[in-house]
Design a protein around this motif. Structure first.
Motif, PDB file in Angstrom:
ATOM      1  N   PRO A 122       0.815  -1.232   0.000  1.00 38.48           N
ATOM      2  CA  PRO A 122       0.000   0.000   0.000  1.00 38.48           C
ATOM      3  C   PRO A 122       0.838   1.267   0.000  1.00 38.48           C
ATOM      4  O   PRO A 122       0.555   2.202  -0.745  1.00 38.48           O
ATOM      5  N   ASN A 123       1.890   1.271   0.807  1.00 38.72           N
ATOM      6  CA  ASN A 123       2.754   2.439   0.824  1.00 38.72           C
ATOM      7  C   ASN A 123       3.617   2.486  -0.433  1.00 38.72           C
ATOM      8  O   ASN A 123       3.857   3.547  -1.003  1.00 38.72           O
ATOM      9  N   PHE A 124       4.056   1.307  -0.862  1.00 42.46           N
ATOM     10  CA  PHE A 124       4.995   1.233  -1.976  1.00 42.46           C
ATOM     11  C   PHE A 124       4.381   1.760  -3.274  1.00 42.46           C
ATOM     12  O   PHE A 124       5.049   2.439  -4.050  1.00 42.46           O
ATOM     13  N   VAL A 125       3.112   1.463  -3.499  1.00 42.12           N
ATOM     14  CA  VAL A 125       2.457   1.938  -4.718  1.00 42.12           C
ATOM     15  C   VAL A 125       2.492   3.467  -4.766  1.00 42.12           C
ATOM     16  O   VAL A 125       2.893   4.064  -5.772  1.00 42.12           O
ATOM     17  N   GLY A 126       2.110   4.087  -3.666  1.00 44.61           N
ATOM     18  CA  GLY A 126       2.153   5.543  -3.602  1.00 44.61           C
ATOM     19  C   GLY A 126       3.572   6.065  -3.750  1.00 44.61           C
ATOM     20  O   GLY A 126       3.825   7.041  -4.460  1.00 44.61           O
ATOM     21  N   PHE A 127       4.504   5.374  -3.122  1.00 43.56           N
ATOM     22  CA  PHE A 127       5.914   5.776  -3.167  1.00 43.56           C
ATOM     23  C   PHE A 127       6.451   5.713  -4.597  1.00 43.56           C
ATOM     24  O   PHE A 127       7.117   6.632  -5.070  1.00 43.56           O
ATOM     25  N   VAL A 128       6.128   4.629  -5.303  1.00 44.83           N
ATOM     26  CA  VAL A 128       6.608   4.479  -6.682  1.00 44.83           C
ATOM     27  C   VAL A 128       5.990   5.540  -7.582  1.00 44.83           C
ATOM     28  O   VAL A 128       6.686   6.225  -8.332  1.00 44.83           O
ATOM     29  N   LEU A 129       4.669   5.716  -7.472  1.00 42.60           N
ATOM     30  CA  LEU A 129       3.978   6.634  -8.383  1.00 42.60           C
ATOM     31  C   LEU A 129       4.353   8.088  -8.125  1.00 42.60           C
ATOM     32  O   LEU A 129       4.491   8.867  -9.061  1.00 42.60           O
ATOM     33  N   LEU A 130       4.509   8.456  -6.866  1.00 45.86           N
ATOM     34  CA  LEU A 130       4.666   9.874  -6.562  1.00 45.86           C
ATOM     35  C   LEU A 130       6.099  10.303  -6.297  1.00 45.86           C
ATOM     36  O   LEU A 130       6.402  11.487  -6.303  1.00 45.86           O
ATOM     37  N   THR A 131       6.989   9.346  -6.046  1.00 48.79           N
ATOM     38  CA  THR A 131       8.374   9.729  -5.806  1.00 48.79           C
ATOM     39  C   THR A 131       9.312   9.099  -6.835  1.00 48.79           C
ATOM     40  O   THR A 131      10.020   9.802  -7.553  1.00 48.79           O
ATOM     41  N   LEU A 132       9.281   7.771  -6.915  1.00 47.86           N
ATOM     42  CA  LEU A 132      10.278   7.082  -7.730  1.00 47.86           C
ATOM     43  C   LEU A 132      10.157   7.420  -9.213  1.00 47.86           C
ATOM     44  O   LEU A 132      11.142   7.788  -9.862  1.00 47.86           O
ATOM     45  N   ILE A 133       8.936   7.305  -9.750  1.00 47.24           N
ATOM     46  CA  ILE A 133       8.759   7.581 -11.186  1.00 47.24           C
ATOM     47  C   ILE A 133       9.078   9.044 -11.511  1.00 47.24           C
ATOM     48  O   ILE A 133       9.821   9.303 -12.460  1.00 47.24           O
ATOM     49  N   PRO A 134       8.586  10.010 -10.728  1.00 48.45           N
ATOM     50  CA  PRO A 134       8.980  11.393 -11.018  1.00 48.45           C
ATOM     51  C   PRO A 134      10.493  11.612 -10.985  1.00 48.45           C
ATOM     52  O   PRO A 134      11.033  12.330 -11.822  1.00 48.45           O
ATOM     53  N   VAL A 135      11.179  10.973 -10.031  1.00 52.15           N
ATOM     54  CA  VAL A 135      12.632  11.160  -9.941  1.00 52.15           C
ATOM     55  C   VAL A 135      13.314  10.640 -11.212  1.00 52.15           C
ATOM     56  O   VAL A 135      14.201  11.273 -11.775  1.00 52.15           O
ATOM     57  N   VAL A 136      12.864   9.461 -11.679  1.00 46.93           N
ATOM     58  CA  VAL A 136      13.468   8.911 -12.896  1.00 46.93           C
ATOM     59  C   VAL A 136      13.092   9.764 -14.106  1.00 46.93           C
ATOM     60  O   VAL A 136      13.919  10.056 -14.969  1.00 46.93           O
ATOM     61  N   ALA A 178      16.657  11.824   1.285  1.00 47.60           N
ATOM     62  CA  ALA A 178      17.657  12.856   0.995  1.00 47.60           C
ATOM     63  C   ALA A 178      17.451  13.517  -0.364  1.00 47.60           C
ATOM     64  O   ALA A 178      18.153  14.453  -0.699  1.00 47.60           O
ATOM     65  N   VAL A 179      16.504  13.020  -1.151  1.00 46.38           N
ATOM     66  CA  VAL A 179      16.276  13.629  -2.469  1.00 46.38           C
ATOM     67  C   VAL A 179      15.309  14.794  -2.307  1.00 46.38           C
ATOM     68  O   VAL A 179      14.202  14.619  -1.811  1.00 46.38           O
ATOM     69  N   PRO A 180      15.743  16.003  -2.695  1.00 47.88           N
ATOM     70  CA  PRO A 180      14.852  17.147  -2.499  1.00 47.88           C
ATOM     71  C   PRO A 180      13.611  17.054  -3.384  1.00 47.88           C
ATOM     72  O   PRO A 180      13.722  16.775  -4.578  1.00 47.88           O
ATOM     73  N   TRP A 181      12.468  17.282  -2.793  1.00 46.94           N
ATOM     74  CA  TRP A 181      11.211  17.272  -3.534  1.00 46.94           C
ATOM     75  C   TRP A 181      11.254  18.309  -4.655  1.00 46.94           C
ATOM     76  O   TRP A 181      10.694  18.106  -5.734  1.00 46.94           O
ATOM     77  N   GLN A 182      11.970  19.404  -4.405  1.00 49.39           N
ATOM     78  CA  GLN A 182      12.074  20.473  -5.402  1.00 49.39           C
ATOM     79  C   GLN A 182      12.670  19.979  -6.706  1.00 49.39           C
ATOM     80  O   GLN A 182      12.466  20.603  -7.741  1.00 49.39           O
ATOM     81  N   SER A 183      13.399  18.855  -6.660  1.00 51.93           N
ATOM     82  CA  SER A 183      14.028  18.385  -7.892  1.00 51.93           C
ATOM     83  C   SER A 183      13.100  17.486  -8.703  1.00 51.93           C
ATOM     84  O   SER A 183      13.401  17.183  -9.847  1.00 51.93           O
ATOM     85  N   TYR A 184      11.992  17.041  -8.125  1.00 53.77           N
ATOM     86  CA  TYR A 184      11.082  16.249  -8.951  1.00 53.77           C
ATOM     87  C   TYR A 184       9.645  16.764  -8.910  1.00 53.77           C
ATOM     88  O   TYR A 184       8.713  16.075  -9.308  1.00 53.77           O
ATOM     89  N   MET A 185       9.467  17.990  -8.436  1.00 54.86           N
ATOM     90  CA  MET A 185       8.102  18.526  -8.356  1.00 54.86           C
ATOM     91  C   MET A 185       7.488  18.748  -9.746  1.00 54.86           C
ATOM     92  O   MET A 185       6.280  18.651  -9.902  1.00 54.86           O
ATOM     93  N   ILE A 186       8.341  19.013 -10.753  1.00 55.20           N
ATOM     94  CA  ILE A 186       7.809  19.286 -12.098  1.00 55.20           C
ATOM     95  C   ILE A 186       7.207  18.016 -12.730  1.00 55.20           C
ATOM     96  O   ILE A 186       6.028  18.033 -13.097  1.00 55.20           O
ATOM     97  N   PRO A 187       7.976  16.908 -12.841  1.00 51.31           N
ATOM     98  CA  PRO A 187       7.352  15.693 -13.389  1.00 51.31           C
ATOM     99  C   PRO A 187       6.168  15.215 -12.553  1.00 51.31           C
ATOM    100  O   PRO A 187       5.184  14.724 -13.112  1.00 51.31           O
ATOM    101  N   GLN A 188       6.275  15.379 -11.244  1.00 47.34           N
ATOM    102  CA  GLN A 188       5.169  14.967 -10.377  1.00 47.34           C
ATOM    103  C   GLN A 188       3.911  15.767 -10.721  1.00 47.34           C
ATOM    104  O   GLN A 188       2.812  15.200 -10.816  1.00 47.34           O
ATOM    105  N   PHE A 189       4.088  17.040 -10.957  1.00 42.42           N
ATOM    106  CA  PHE A 189       2.942  17.885 -11.310  1.00 42.42           C
ATOM    107  C   PHE A 189       2.354  17.474 -12.663  1.00 42.42           C
ATOM    108  O   PHE A 189       1.134  17.372 -12.820  1.00 42.42           O
TER     109      PHE A 189
END
Lengths: 310, 301
Positions: free
Chosen positions: A37-51, B141-152
C-alpha cells in the motif's frame, strides 16, 4: 531476529526441499502485501517522477507537449545562463551562511537547556514555536518586523543610535542575510532537539573525570562533548546541507527572489522555468543539477565522516 | 537501537539527582554562572517569542496603529472586532475546512500505510527487502524540489490537479513515516510476536493486535509531525489548488494579503493567529511525542 524460511526449517530438520521454497514464497508474498500500500504511492509519486526528471532534462518538453530528444542541449544552455549562475551562487551563499549559524545557535541552545535549570521545559517549548508556525505567518510577521521605515527592528536599531540601518529585505546586500536569519530562527528548535538527544548520550563519568583533572568548561566542551556529539553533528550537517540547497518556500513568501535576483536560488529557478514559463525540459535540467549537487555533497560528507571515524 | 528506545519510552523522572549538583553548587562562582545562564536563556526565549507576541498584539490593533512610530507593543485600544471581521471579509471557514480535510486524510494514510509497511520491513524476511528499504531511506535525501515538475505533470495528466486529492497523494506516502515506524518496531522484542505466532495469529493479526497497540507512542509522534507539516504546507497547495473553494488556510491567507489594495493588517493578523492557534494547542498537548519523533529521526538505523 525476524523469522525466515531457513530458520523454520533448521528447527524441523527433515522437511522436504519443496516445502522450503513454498515457505519462502509465502513469506515473500506476506512481506510484499505489507509494503505494497505504501509502496504503490511511493513508486507513483516519488520514484517515477525522480526517474522521469532525468529523461525530461534531455528533451525540449514544453506546455504543448512536444518533446524531442535534444541530448545535453539544456545543460549547455544552463552553463551559459547568467540567471542560473546567480541562482547557483545564491544557493551556495545561503548554505554557507545558514549551516554554521544554525549549528552554532541550536547547539548553544541545546547546551543551555541541557543544564539542570528550573523552567527548562518552558524554554524548550519556546524554541519549538517557530518550527510549528505556518510559513505564511512567519513571512508576514518578519516582513513587517524588518520593514525599513516602520519596522520594529529598525526602530529599535535607531533607538540604539544606529544611523541608516540596513533596508533588510529591500536591500540587495542585506536580503540574503535577512532570509538566513529568518530561516535559522524558524529551524533552530528542530536541530536543538537533535542536539539535545545527542547530548544525552555523552557519558556523564567522562565529564566528571575531566572536571577532576581540572579541565575548564571550554576544555570539557572541546574534548568531551564535541567528540561524543560527532554522530549527531554529522547527521545535523547532512540534513542542514540538503535543506539549505533546496530552500524554496521561505524565499517565495519572503522575497520572491528579489530584490532583483538577490535571493533567487536554484529551486526557485526550477519553479520559475517550470511553473511560470512552462519550459519543463529546461527546468528539469536545473532539477537534475540540484539533485546531483545534493547527492555529491552528501556523498562527500559521508566519506569525510568515515575517514574521521577511523 | 537502544538509544532510540531510551528516547521514546517515557523519560525517567528528571535526572536531577544524578548529576553535578553536589560539586560546589553553592559557591559564588557557580551562582554567577547560573544567573548568566538564565540571562542567556531569557534573551533567547525573548528573541524566539517576540514575533509571536507582536503578531498577537497586532491582531488586536486597528489598521493604522499596526505601524505606529514609535512602536506600541501593546495596543492602546483593543480591537476585538478584527476577529469578527476576518470571518466576514474572507472565506476563512472554507479554508479551515479544506485544511482539516487534507491534514486528517494525509495523517491517516501516512500512519496506516507507514506502520503497515514498517512491519513488512522489520518483521518478515524476504529477498530484496533490505535493498528496498535502502531505496526508501535514500529518497529522504532527495529534495522534492528536484522532482516537483514531473510529479505535477503526472498528477495533471491523471486529472488530479486542482483537487484536494492531489495534496492528499502528495504527502501521504512519505518514506519518513516508514522509517520512523520501523525504527520503533525494532525495539519491540521479537518474542512477543513469536508467542502470538505459536498461538496461531496471522502476521496481519500480529500487526493489528500486538504491534499497533505497543507502538502508540511512535504512532503519536508520526501523526503529530505529519499533521503539523500538512497543516503548514504552502508549496503543494500553491502548485495544485487554483480554485479558491479548494484553498487551504495558508493559501487563503497568502491570497488575502495580495488581493486587497488596502489590507487591514489588524484583520489579517487575526487570521494568522487563527491559523496558528490550533497547531499550537496540538503541539502543547503532544509535545513529548513531537520531540521524541524528531529525536528518533536523528538516530540512524
Amino acid at each position: 531476529m525476524s523469522i525466515t524460511a531457513e530458520q523454520t526449517t533448521d528447527a524441523k530438520a527433515k522437511v522436504p526441499k519443496r516445502h522450503v521454497s513454498r515457505l519462502r514464497l509465502r513469506y515473500t508474498l506476506i512481506g510484499w502485501s505489507f509494503i505494497l500500500p505504501n509502496f504503490v504511492g511511493f513508486v507513483l509519486l516519488t520514484l517515477i517522477p525522480v526517474v522521469t526528471v532525468f529523461y525530461m532534462s534531455l528533451t525540449n518538453w514544453n506546455i504543448f507537449g512536444s518533446s524531442q530528444f535534444i541530448g545535453l542541449d539544456n545543460f549547455v544552455r544552463l552553463a551559459g545562463d547568467s540567471s542560473f549562475h546567480s541562482a547557483f551562487g545564491n544557493t551556495l551563499y545561503f548554505a554557507v551562511l545558514h549551516i554554521p549559524l544554525t549549528i552554532a545557535v541550536s547547539l548553544g541552545l541545546a547546551l543551555l537547556l541541557n543544564s539542570k535549570l528550573r523552567g527548562v521545559a518552558f524554554f524548550r517549548t519556546a524554541a519549538f514555536f517557530p518550527y510549528i508556525t505556518s510559513i505564511v505567518a512567519i513571512a508576514l510577521v518578519w516582513n513587517l518586523l524588518l520593514s525599513p521605515q516602520y519596522g520594529p527592528v529598525n526602530q529599535v536599531l535607531g533607538f540604539l543610535g544606529l544611523q541608516n540601518p540596513p533596508g533588510w529585505l529591500t536591500s540587495s546586500d542585506w536580503a540574503m542575510p535577512a532570509v538566513v536569519v529568518v530561516e535559522t530562527w524558524r529551524r533552530m528548535g528542530y536541530y536543538m532537539v537533535l542536539f539535545l538527544a545527542g547530548l544525552q548520550t555523552v557519558p556523564r563519568e567522562l565529564h566528571e573525570a575531566a572536571r577532576t583533572d581540572g579541565a575548564n568548561a571550554l576544555q570539557r566542551f572541546r574534548h568531551v562533548t564535541l567528540p561524543a556529539l560527532r554522530p549527531t553533528m554529522f547527521f545535523v550537517t547532512v540534513m542542514l546541507t540538503i535543506e539549505s540547497l533546496k530552500i524554496l518556500d521561505l524565499i517565495i513568501v519572503l522575497t520572491d527572489g528579489g530584490p532583483g535576483q538577490a535571493t533567487t536560488v536554484i529551486a526557485q529557478f526550477i519553479w520559475t522555468k517550470g511553473f511560470e514559463e512552462n519550459q519543463f525540459g529546461y527546468s528539469s535540467a536545473a532539477s537534475v543539477v540540484l539533485f546531483l549537487l545534493c547527492l555529491i555533497v552528501t556523498i562527500i560528507q559521508f566519506l569525510w565522516n568515515k575517514r574521521k571515524a577511523v | 537501537m537502544s538509544e532510540t528506545k531510551m528516547l521514546i519510552t517515557p523519560p525517567s523522572p528528571r535526572k536531577r539527582a544524578a548529576g553535578g549538583q553536589a560539586t560546589g553548587a553553592g559557591t559564588p562562582q557557580r551562582k554567577i554562572g547560573r544567573a548568566l545562564l538564565y540571562v542567556l536563556l531569557i534573551a533567547a526565549a525573548a528573541a524566539l517569542l517576540l514575533p509571536f507576541f507582536w503578531m498577537v498584539m497586532s491582531s488586536l490593533k486597528d489598521a493604522n496603529s499596526v505601524f505606529s512610530v514609535p512602536i506600541h507593543w501593546i495596543p492602546e485600544i483593543f480591537v476585538w472586532d478584527n476577529y469578527v471581521e476576518i470571518w466576514q471579509k474572507s472565506d476563512i471557514l472554507v479554508w479551515i475546512r479544506n485544511t482539516v480535510v487534507v491534514s486528517v486524510g494525509v495523517t491517516f494514510l501516512q500512519v496506516t500505510t507507514g506502520s503497515f509497511a514498517a512491519y513488512g520491513f522489520s518483521r518478515i524476511r524476504f529477498r530484496g527487502r533490505d535493498a528496498l528499504f535502502l531505496l526508501y531511506v535514500a529518497t529522504i535525501a532527495v529534495p522534492w524540489q528536484s522532482y516537483m515538475i514531473p510529479q505535477f505533470i503526472m498528477l495533471s495528466n491523471a486529472g488530479l490537479a486542482n483537487t484536494l486529492w492531489s495534496i492528499l497523494l502528495l504527502q501521504a506516502f512519505g518514506a519518513f513515516g516508514v522509517f520512523l515506524m520501523k525504527q520503533y518496531y525494532e525495539t519491540i522484542p521479537e518474542e512477543l510476536s513469536e508467542a502470538a505466532r505459536l498461538d496461531g495469529l496471522s502476521e496481519y493479526g500480529i500487526w493489528a493486535r500486538i504491534m499497533v497497540p505497543l507502538s502508540i507512542p511512535a504512532i503519536a509522534s508520526l501523526a503529530l509531525l505529519t499533521f503539523v507539516n500538512t497543516w503548514n504546507d504552502f508549496l503543494g497547495p500553491l502548485i495544485y489548488l487554483r480554485d479558491p473553494s479548494l484553498w487551504t488556510m495558508q493559501l487563503g491567507l497568502n491570497n488575502f494579503v495580495s488581493s486587497l489594495y488596502n489590507v487591514d493588517y489588524g484583520v489579517l493578523f487575526a487570521g494568522l493567529v487563527i491559523s496558528v492557534v490550533p497547531i499550537a494547542i496540538i503541539f502543547l498537548l503532544g509535545q513529548r511525542y513531537f520531540v521524541e519523533g524528531i529525536a528518533t529521526s536523528g538516530m540512524k538505523g
